[in-house]
Design a protein around this motif. Structure first.
Motif, PDB file in Angstrom:
ATOM      1  N   LEU A   1       0.807  -1.242  -0.127  1.00  0.00           N
ATOM      2  CA  LEU A   1      -0.158  -0.044  -0.001  1.00  0.00           C
ATOM      3  C   LEU A   1       0.958   1.103  -0.196  1.00  0.00           C
ATOM      4  O   LEU A   1       0.243   2.365  -0.038  1.00  0.00           O
ATOM      5  CB  LEU A   1      -0.903  -0.010   1.230  1.00  0.00           C
ATOM      6  CG  LEU A   1      -1.847  -1.120   1.290  1.00  0.00           C
ATOM      7  CD1 LEU A   1      -2.734  -1.062   2.691  1.00  0.00           C
ATOM      8  CD2 LEU A   1      -2.692  -1.241   0.261  1.00  0.00           C
ATOM      9  N   GLY A   2       2.279   1.197   0.306  1.00  0.00           N
ATOM     10  CA  GLY A   2       2.951   2.332   0.226  1.00  0.00           C
ATOM     11  C   GLY A   2       3.466   2.757   1.713  1.00  0.00           C
ATOM     12  O   GLY A   2       2.644   2.264   2.510  1.00  0.00           O
ATOM     13  N   HIS A   3       4.383   3.505   1.627  1.00  0.00           N
ATOM     14  CA  HIS A   3       4.811   3.851   2.971  1.00  0.00           C
ATOM     15  C   HIS A   3       3.757   4.708   3.794  1.00  0.00           C
ATOM     16  O   HIS A   3       3.959   4.749   5.135  1.00  0.00           O
ATOM     17  CB  HIS A   3       6.251   4.507   3.124  1.00  0.00           C
ATOM     18  CG  HIS A   3       7.213   3.521   2.622  1.00  0.00           C
ATOM     19  ND1 HIS A   3       8.081   2.903   3.638  1.00  0.00           N
ATOM     20  CD2 HIS A   3       7.853   3.186   1.569  1.00  0.00           C
ATOM     21  CE1 HIS A   3       9.108   1.954   3.301  1.00  0.00           C
ATOM     22  NE2 HIS A   3       9.103   2.066   1.967  1.00  0.00           N
ATOM     23  N   GLY A   4       3.174   5.498   2.963  1.00  0.00           N
ATOM     24  CA  GLY A   4       2.141   6.347   3.639  1.00  0.00           C
ATOM     25  C   GLY A   4       1.025   5.392   4.637  1.00  0.00           C
ATOM     26  O   GLY A   4       0.728   6.154   5.673  1.00  0.00           O
ATOM     27  N   ALA A   5       0.818   4.335   4.082  1.00  0.00           N
ATOM     28  CA  ALA A   5      -0.171   3.513   4.809  1.00  0.00           C
ATOM     29  C   ALA A   5       0.345   3.211   5.963  1.00  0.00           C
ATOM     30  O   ALA A   5      -0.138   3.023   7.097  1.00  0.00           O
ATOM     31  CB  ALA A   5      -0.791   2.325   4.023  1.00  0.00           C
ATOM     32  N   GLY A   6       1.807   2.711   5.927  1.00  0.00           N
ATOM     33  CA  GLY A   6       2.489   2.010   7.058  1.00  0.00           C
ATOM     34  C   GLY A   6       2.544   3.229   8.217  1.00  0.00           C
ATOM     35  O   GLY A   6       2.298   2.877   9.242  1.00  0.00           O
ATOM     36  N   ASP A   7       2.971   4.420   7.647  1.00  0.00           N
ATOM     37  CA  ASP A   7       3.009   5.447   8.626  1.00  0.00           C
ATOM     38  C   ASP A   7       1.719   5.838   9.445  1.00  0.00           C
ATOM     39  O   ASP A   7       1.863   6.134  10.626  1.00  0.00           O
ATOM     40  CB  ASP A   7       3.554   6.808   7.714  1.00  0.00           C
ATOM     41  CG  ASP A   7       4.805   6.620   7.472  1.00  0.00           C
ATOM     42  OD1 ASP A   7       5.602   5.906   7.897  1.00  0.00           O
ATOM     43  OD2 ASP A   7       5.315   7.765   6.688  1.00  0.00           O
ATOM     44  N   GLN A   8       0.731   5.675   8.714  1.00  0.00           N
ATOM     45  CA  GLN A   8      -0.629   6.069   9.368  1.00  0.00           C
ATOM     46  C   GLN A   8      -0.802   4.710  10.283  1.00  0.00           C
ATOM     47  O   GLN A   8      -1.397   4.932  11.589  1.00  0.00           O
ATOM     48  CB  GLN A   8      -1.810   5.906   8.306  1.00  0.00           C
ATOM     49  CG  GLN A   8      -3.192   6.207   8.726  1.00  0.00           C
ATOM     50  CD  GLN A   8      -3.081   7.720   9.636  1.00  0.00           C
ATOM     51  OE1 GLN A   8      -2.761   8.584   8.913  1.00  0.00           O
ATOM     52  NE2 GLN A   8      -3.412   7.624  10.789  1.00  0.00           N
ATOM     53  N   VAL A   9      -0.588   3.708  10.293  1.00  0.00           N
ATOM     54  CA  VAL A   9      -0.569   2.588  11.210  1.00  0.00           C
ATOM     55  C   VAL A   9       0.164   2.870  12.372  1.00  0.00           C
ATOM     56  O   VAL A   9      -0.295   2.703  13.764  1.00  0.00           O
ATOM     57  CB  VAL A   9      -0.394   1.188  10.420  1.00  0.00           C
ATOM     58  CG1 VAL A   9      -0.496   0.018  11.588  1.00  0.00           C
ATOM     59  CG2 VAL A   9      -1.678   0.658   9.608  1.00  0.00           C
ATOM     60  N   ILE A  10       1.464   3.358  12.107  1.00  0.00           N
ATOM     61  CA  ILE A  10       2.312   3.812  13.479  1.00  0.00           C
ATOM     62  C   ILE A  10       1.762   4.863  14.047  1.00  0.00           C
ATOM     63  O   ILE A  10       1.625   4.611  15.447  1.00  0.00           O
ATOM     64  CB  ILE A  10       3.542   4.032  12.574  1.00  0.00           C
ATOM     65  CG1 ILE A  10       4.387   2.921  12.097  1.00  0.00           C
ATOM     66  CG2 ILE A  10       4.592   4.711  13.895  1.00  0.00           C
ATOM     67  CD1 ILE A  10       5.762   3.494  11.564  1.00  0.00           C
ATOM     68  N   LYS A  11       1.201   5.760  13.292  1.00  0.00           N
ATOM     69  CA  LYS A  11       0.388   6.905  14.105  1.00  0.00           C
ATOM     70  C   LYS A  11      -0.816   6.376  14.993  1.00  0.00           C
ATOM     71  O   LYS A  11      -0.864   6.674  15.906  1.00  0.00           O
ATOM     72  CB  LYS A  11       0.163   8.139  13.042  1.00  0.00           C
ATOM     73  CG  LYS A  11       1.178   8.733  12.694  1.00  0.00           C
ATOM     74  CD  LYS A  11       0.727   9.684  11.441  1.00  0.00           C
ATOM     75  CE  LYS A  11       1.623  10.377  10.660  1.00  0.00           C
ATOM     76  NZ  LYS A  11       1.534  11.155   9.622  1.00  0.00           N
ATOM     77  N   ASP A  12      -1.646   5.628  14.363  1.00  0.00           N
ATOM     78  CA  ASP A  12      -2.959   5.377  14.855  1.00  0.00           C
ATOM     79  C   ASP A  12      -2.304   4.196  16.141  1.00  0.00           C
ATOM     80  O   ASP A  12      -3.009   4.539  17.374  1.00  0.00           O
ATOM     81  CB  ASP A  12      -3.676   4.134  14.004  1.00  0.00           C
ATOM     82  CG  ASP A  12      -3.995   4.877  12.815  1.00  0.00           C
ATOM     83  OD1 ASP A  12      -4.359   6.228  12.878  1.00  0.00           O
ATOM     84  OD2 ASP A  12      -4.758   4.322  11.960  1.00  0.00           O
ATOM     85  N   THR A  13      -1.335   3.360  16.028  1.00  0.00           N
ATOM     86  CA  THR A  13      -0.825   2.515  17.164  1.00  0.00           C
ATOM     87  C   THR A  13      -0.595   3.574  18.243  1.00  0.00           C
ATOM     88  O   THR A  13      -0.732   3.382  19.312  1.00  0.00           O
ATOM     89  CB  THR A  13       0.230   1.612  16.732  1.00  0.00           C
ATOM     90  OG1 THR A  13      -0.124   0.727  15.630  1.00  0.00           O
ATOM     91  CG2 THR A  13       0.774   1.004  17.955  1.00  0.00           C
ATOM     92  N   ALA A  14       0.354   4.700  18.081  1.00  0.00           N
ATOM     93  CA  ALA A  14       0.943   5.450  18.929  1.00  0.00           C
ATOM     94  C   ALA A  14      -0.244   6.314  19.687  1.00  0.00           C
ATOM     95  O   ALA A  14      -0.279   6.408  20.718  1.00  0.00           O
ATOM     96  CB  ALA A  14       1.835   6.514  18.247  1.00  0.00           C
ATOM     97  N   ASN A  15      -1.310   6.481  18.974  1.00  0.00           N
ATOM     98  CA  ASN A  15      -2.448   7.300  19.537  1.00  0.00           C
ATOM     99  C   ASN A  15      -2.963   6.553  20.630  1.00  0.00           C
ATOM    100  O   ASN A  15      -3.548   6.944  21.568  1.00  0.00           O
ATOM    101  CB  ASN A  15      -3.415   7.695  18.293  1.00  0.00           C
ATOM    102  CG  ASN A  15      -2.908   9.100  17.596  1.00  0.00           C
ATOM    103  OD1 ASN A  15      -1.927   9.932  18.206  1.00  0.00           O
ATOM    104  ND2 ASN A  15      -3.100   9.333  16.482  1.00  0.00           N
ATOM    105  N   LEU A  16      -3.353   5.105  20.120  1.00  0.00           N
ATOM    106  CA  LEU A  16      -4.080   4.115  21.055  1.00  0.00           C
ATOM    107  C   LEU A  16      -3.392   4.004  22.232  1.00  0.00           C
ATOM    108  O   LEU A  16      -3.655   3.843  23.425  1.00  0.00           O
ATOM    109  CB  LEU A  16      -4.252   3.099  20.205  1.00  0.00           C
ATOM    110  CG  LEU A  16      -5.396   2.979  19.188  1.00  0.00           C
ATOM    111  CD1 LEU A  16      -5.349   1.620  18.322  1.00  0.00           C
ATOM    112  CD2 LEU A  16      -6.711   3.219  19.745  1.00  0.00           C
TER     113      LEU A  16
END
Length: 246
Positions: free
Chosen positions: A154-169
């Protein structure tokens, strides 16, 4: 009593308040942001007691509500006949410089993508906590499964979003005193000061529930958070912190 007997044009420009406002009863300490008032009062008390100069940075709230950093340099002048002395000082706007300093300090200690603490800061805090002798404390270690696959598909943008989502949780589920770090590309670590095994398990269950709820919002399985998470508690002084965090 923190009342002004003279207000310069510079003071009016700095604070946004007219001279009449200060002469009418507004004390200078009233425009100092509440969390800095005691610090400022203590500095002046020490200056009066020890005949020292004051050089201190703090935040004031201007008439329009804007918060700015200032630097106050001054001294206490005792009264010759033993009466009440006066404080004389100059207050300078340092907001631009202080903002740059705080931004640099933030970047030094934080991971730019997730907003969590970085590995250097995390390891420093782990060492500090371990040598403090304050027990118990717990450590959680986790990593995101399938991040490389996600980036490839999906591209690094998708991976970055999952990292951000995990951090927020993680931030949402942790206690205010917990220290959350991103210690690698897909790795996270959490220090839980004062947390025994029961408290740590409660936090762990909050993570698990929050991740399950979060994943319901995605139909694409690749965008769902798949976090492997483990934890251990140090409750005896002879236990090596390395054995707890491995």
């Amino acid at each position: 009593e923190w009342r002004l007997s003279f207000v310069s044009e510079g003071c009016r420009e700095l604070t946004g308040y007219a001279e009449e406002k200060f002469m009418g009863g507004l004390r200078y300490i009233d425009i100092v942001s509440p969390e800095y008032r005691k610090h400022l009062k203590d500095a002046w008390a020490q200056a009066a007691l020890h005949k020292k100069k004051v050089n201190i940075e703090y935040v004031i709230v201007k008439a329009g509500g804007e918060r700015i950093w200032v630097n106050e340099i001054g001294r206490y002048v005792p009264c010759e006949n033993g009466g009440r002395g006066i404080m004389t000082s100059m207050v300078v706007d340092i907001h631009a410089r202080k903002t740059r300093e705080l931004e640099a300090e933030y970047l030094l200690n934080h991971d730019y993508l997730s907003g969590l603490f970085n590995r250097i800061y995390y390891e420093k805090e782990l060492k500090r906590l371990d040598t403090s002798g304050k027990l118990p404390f717990s450590i959680m270690i986790g990593d995101i499964n399938g991040l490389k696959m996600m980036n490839d598909a999906l591209g690094h943008g998708a991976g970055d979003q999952v990292i951000k989502d995990t951090a927020n949780l993680l931030k949402k589920c942790c206690r205010p005193e917990d220290i959350i770090g991103r210690i690698g590309g897909d790795e996270f670590a959490i220090l839980l000061p004062g947390a025994d095994l029961d408290v740590t398990e409660q936090v762990f269950r909050k993570f698990k529930s929050a991740i399950e709820e979060h994943n319901k919002t995605y139909s694409n399985d690749l965008m769902k958070i798949n976090l492997s998470l483990g934890y251990a508690t140090k409750d005896l002084p002879d236990i090596s912190v390395d054995s707890v965090s491995m």
